[in-house]
Scaffold this motif. Sequence first.
Motif, mmCIF file in Angstrom:
data_model
loop_
_atom_site.group_PDB
_atom_site.id
_atom_site.type_symbol
_atom_site.label_atom_id
_atom_site.label_comp_id
_atom_site.label_asym_id
_atom_site.label_seq_id
_atom_site.Cartn_x
_atom_site.Cartn_y
_atom_site.Cartn_z
ATOM 1 N N GLN A 253 -0.809 3.873 11.834
ATOM 2 C CA GLN A 253 -1.614 2.406 11.507
ATOM 3 C C GLN A 253 -1.631 2.260 10.024
ATOM 4 O O GLN A 253 -1.927 1.044 9.683
ATOM 5 C CB GLN A 253 -3.007 2.654 12.257
ATOM 6 N N TYR A 254 -1.581 3.284 9.021
ATOM 7 C CA TYR A 254 -1.522 3.245 7.842
ATOM 8 C C TYR A 254 -0.320 3.145 6.818
ATOM 9 O O TYR A 254 -0.212 2.732 5.931
ATOM 10 C CB TYR A 254 -2.480 4.567 7.168
ATOM 11 N N SER A 255 0.725 3.481 7.734
ATOM 12 C CA SER A 255 2.196 3.672 6.988
ATOM 13 C C SER A 255 2.807 2.629 6.351
ATOM 14 O O SER A 255 2.978 2.886 5.196
ATOM 15 C CB SER A 255 3.100 4.476 7.914
ATOM 16 N N LEU A 256 2.542 1.637 7.045
ATOM 17 C CA LEU A 256 3.317 0.250 6.100
ATOM 18 C C LEU A 256 2.438 -0.356 4.914
ATOM 19 O O LEU A 256 2.992 -0.397 4.076
ATOM 20 C CB LEU A 256 3.314 -1.263 7.154
ATOM 21 N N GLY A 257 1.136 -0.207 5.364
ATOM 22 C CA GLY A 257 0.280 -0.525 4.080
ATOM 23 C C GLY A 257 0.215 0.451 2.869
ATOM 24 O O GLY A 257 0.668 -0.095 1.893
ATOM 25 N N ASN A 258 0.596 1.666 3.193
ATOM 26 C CA ASN A 258 0.542 2.642 2.221
ATOM 27 C C ASN A 258 1.762 2.622 1.579
ATOM 28 O O ASN A 258 2.198 2.760 0.451
ATOM 29 C CB ASN A 258 0.622 3.912 2.849
ATOM 30 N N MET A 259 2.900 2.201 2.294
ATOM 31 C CA MET A 259 4.397 2.154 1.904
ATOM 32 C C MET A 259 4.385 1.015 0.536
ATOM 33 O O MET A 259 4.841 1.245 -0.489
ATOM 34 C CB MET A 259 5.386 1.975 2.637
ATOM 35 N N ILE A 260 3.584 -0.183 0.812
ATOM 36 C CA ILE A 260 3.679 -1.453 0.124
ATOM 37 C C ILE A 260 2.957 -1.004 -1.213
ATOM 38 O O ILE A 260 3.302 -1.244 -2.163
ATOM 39 C CB ILE A 260 2.957 -2.630 0.836
ATOM 40 N N LEU A 261 1.571 -0.453 -0.890
ATOM 41 C CA LEU A 261 0.774 0.042 -1.978
ATOM 42 C C LEU A 261 1.689 1.021 -2.764
ATOM 43 O O LEU A 261 1.336 0.716 -4.349
ATOM 44 C CB LEU A 261 -0.269 0.451 -1.705
ATOM 45 N N PHE A 262 2.415 1.829 -2.287
ATOM 46 C CA PHE A 262 2.986 2.828 -3.442
ATOM 47 C C PHE A 262 4.302 2.457 -4.034
ATOM 48 O O PHE A 262 4.595 2.474 -5.101
ATOM 49 C CB PHE A 262 3.497 3.886 -2.489
ATOM 50 N N TRP A 263 4.866 1.102 -3.271
ATOM 51 C CA TRP A 263 6.137 0.472 -4.256
ATOM 52 C C TRP A 263 5.427 -0.452 -5.216
ATOM 53 O O TRP A 263 5.838 -0.257 -6.363
ATOM 54 C CB TRP A 263 6.588 -0.348 -3.279
ATOM 55 N N LEU A 264 4.343 -0.941 -5.047
ATOM 56 C CA LEU A 264 3.656 -1.611 -6.138
ATOM 57 C C LEU A 264 2.928 -0.671 -7.323
ATOM 58 O O LEU A 264 3.188 -1.011 -8.409
ATOM 59 C CB LEU A 264 2.312 -2.482 -5.595
ATOM 60 N N PHE A 265 2.482 0.557 -6.995
ATOM 61 C CA PHE A 265 2.109 1.365 -7.864
ATOM 62 C C PHE A 265 3.267 1.947 -8.658
ATOM 63 O O PHE A 265 3.127 2.067 -10.227
ATOM 64 C CB PHE A 265 1.258 2.794 -7.023
ATOM 65 N N GLN A 266 4.542 2.181 -8.301
ATOM 66 C CA GLN A 266 5.742 2.535 -8.870
ATOM 67 C C GLN A 266 5.974 1.358 -9.807
ATOM 68 O O GLN A 266 6.605 1.535 -10.896
ATOM 69 C CB GLN A 266 6.827 3.005 -7.966
ATOM 70 N N TYR A 267 6.153 0.428 -9.200
ATOM 71 C CA TYR A 267 6.885 -1.025 -9.881
ATOM 72 C C TYR A 267 5.995 -1.234 -10.898
ATOM 73 O O TYR A 267 6.666 -1.357 -12.170
ATOM 74 C CB TYR A 267 6.823 -2.222 -9.110
ATOM 75 N N PHE A 268 4.700 -1.090 -11.106
ATOM 76 C CA PHE A 268 3.759 -1.744 -12.287
ATOM 77 C C PHE A 268 3.571 -0.559 -13.085
ATOM 78 O O PHE A 268 3.595 -0.580 -14.404
ATOM 79 C CB PHE A 268 2.297 -1.991 -11.646
#
Length: 604
Positions: A253-268
């Motif tokens: 239930q959390y994996s997709l949202g966590n993946m997007i947030l981690f990508w945004l964290f790495q990108y910024f």
Amino acid sequence: MEGNSVKDNFLYRTFSSCKFALEVGWKISKKRVILEFLQWIIFHVDWLIVSCVLIRFILDMAMKQTSFEKMMLYVWSVVALEALLEIYSRFFETYVKPVTDVKLYDGINRMLYDKACQVDMRCFEDSEFYNEYMMAVSQAHIKLPETLQGVCQILARFVAMIVGTVIIYQIDPLAVLFVIFPILGNFVFYGILNSRIFRMEKENIVFQRMADYVNRTIHLGEYAKEIRMTNVFRLLKKQYDRAVSAIRKVIGQYSLGNMILFWLFQYFTFTLLQEGAVLYAGYRVLVSGTMVFAQMAVIQTTMNSNTWTLIGFADSVMAIVKNSLYLEQTQHFLEYQPAIPEDQEGMLPKLPIRSVEFEHVSFGYKESDYVLKDISFKIEGNQSIALAGYNGAGKSTVMKLLMRLYDPSEGRILVNGIDIREYQVRAYRDLFAAAFQNGRIFANTIEENILMGRHTEEEKDHEKVQRALKLADIYEEVENQPLQEKTILTREFSKEGVVLSGGQNQKILAARAFAKDCPIAVFDEPSSALDPLAEYHLFENIREYGRDRILFFISHRLSSVRDADLVFYLKNGRIQERGSHVELMSRNGEYASLYKLQAENYQG
């Protein structure tokens, strides 16, 4: 209400936990707090010197065509400083930290031990308090040094980020704007990610505990017989499978949202900062010519340094937030004020004990849920009193109240005509010799299990232990052991330790009571694991021991209570019948019916 809302605030609670960790750490080891902070300051000074200052000076010297000798003098000066800083770091990591870790472990545990000995017995019946208590005790020695380290890291990294930002600002004020990207990455996206991970872990706690329970039962010897002799393993495996399936579902239930947030964290945090800074500095050097190459290199390395410092800063904050949840429980536990303080002052009981009286005593482990209702009786002089009745009738609770392990919800208890709450707690409890129904054997010698810390002279202690073993009818079994009274019980710490049977354990518990010369004796189901003959001998010795003192004993076998001076038959928390055995039998009530039923079973 406003004060409570502030105290419930998440930031306030986290700050309070950090303050608590610093205060406790300072109290236990000032050296650790000071040197921990110094260690992280040195770590970041070292980093800034290498990644920012050294590169800038070398490039500046090269562009100004400074002599090689002067350049090397500067480099070797930095190398010498680096060596000194590294010596301190190794000293801290290999000596200061291990030594003070032990000191912190010892200090916080002593504080917890002192408080644990003060906790009211009622609290152990409160599952919510007990869960907090276990969390406080099990994690405090780990979370305290981790939080101390986290606080020092945050302070040191904050200073390092300020210094790094000043260095960038001195070169180009506009370049400071690039710091916004890792701030967004760490404190917005990474912060949301961590809060989601925390919620995910919280949702999984119940399922993780279920899986851990199954794992624990499979490996513990106390469950081995049932697992091998029944099909309970299938049930446990189903329980384990359900727990693992639930954990996977929550993670999903959390994996997709966590993946997007981690990508945004790495990108910024990395991509926009590093590539943006390179493009900006490259434009200033190659196109506008408003920046020299040395400045470009310093900006790039300083930004990288600031980025990793910021990441570490965010990680430290999140670690502190998690640790604060545990330390908050520790703080609450240490601030707990018992209703019956062990060090409570008061009157000293005067001997002899002439009377024990219950006046309309009611009690419940939980509010309005009474297990004893309106209990009244008075014992005068040295008498033997038996408490009889079915399980759950309140027999043991009466004795707990008498020993002031609990206070009555209503009514009062008098000893020598004085409310027992007026007495000094420790002095009052010293009036009792007790063998508890669910007493525990400790991983110590037989002698220590009997004396329980009450040592006098070695010869007197030896005589006291031998007399107690004889009264408990286990003297010969102990003497047959190679080390006799010095025999270690349980194999917790020694392969040579002896594991006694249930009946032998009960005899050691009885000997523990026999070894105390007290005016009041309490034996709570002292023979439940004994055969009828051993039980008969034990009760004969209990009556002999109790001849010159007030004696209370509880037994589910009514054949053991027939010689008592007075019998209280309890039912549903009330004294249903009272009198001598002969009187109760003549009334032909519930006591008589139960006695006759047990007598028939013995005869059968």
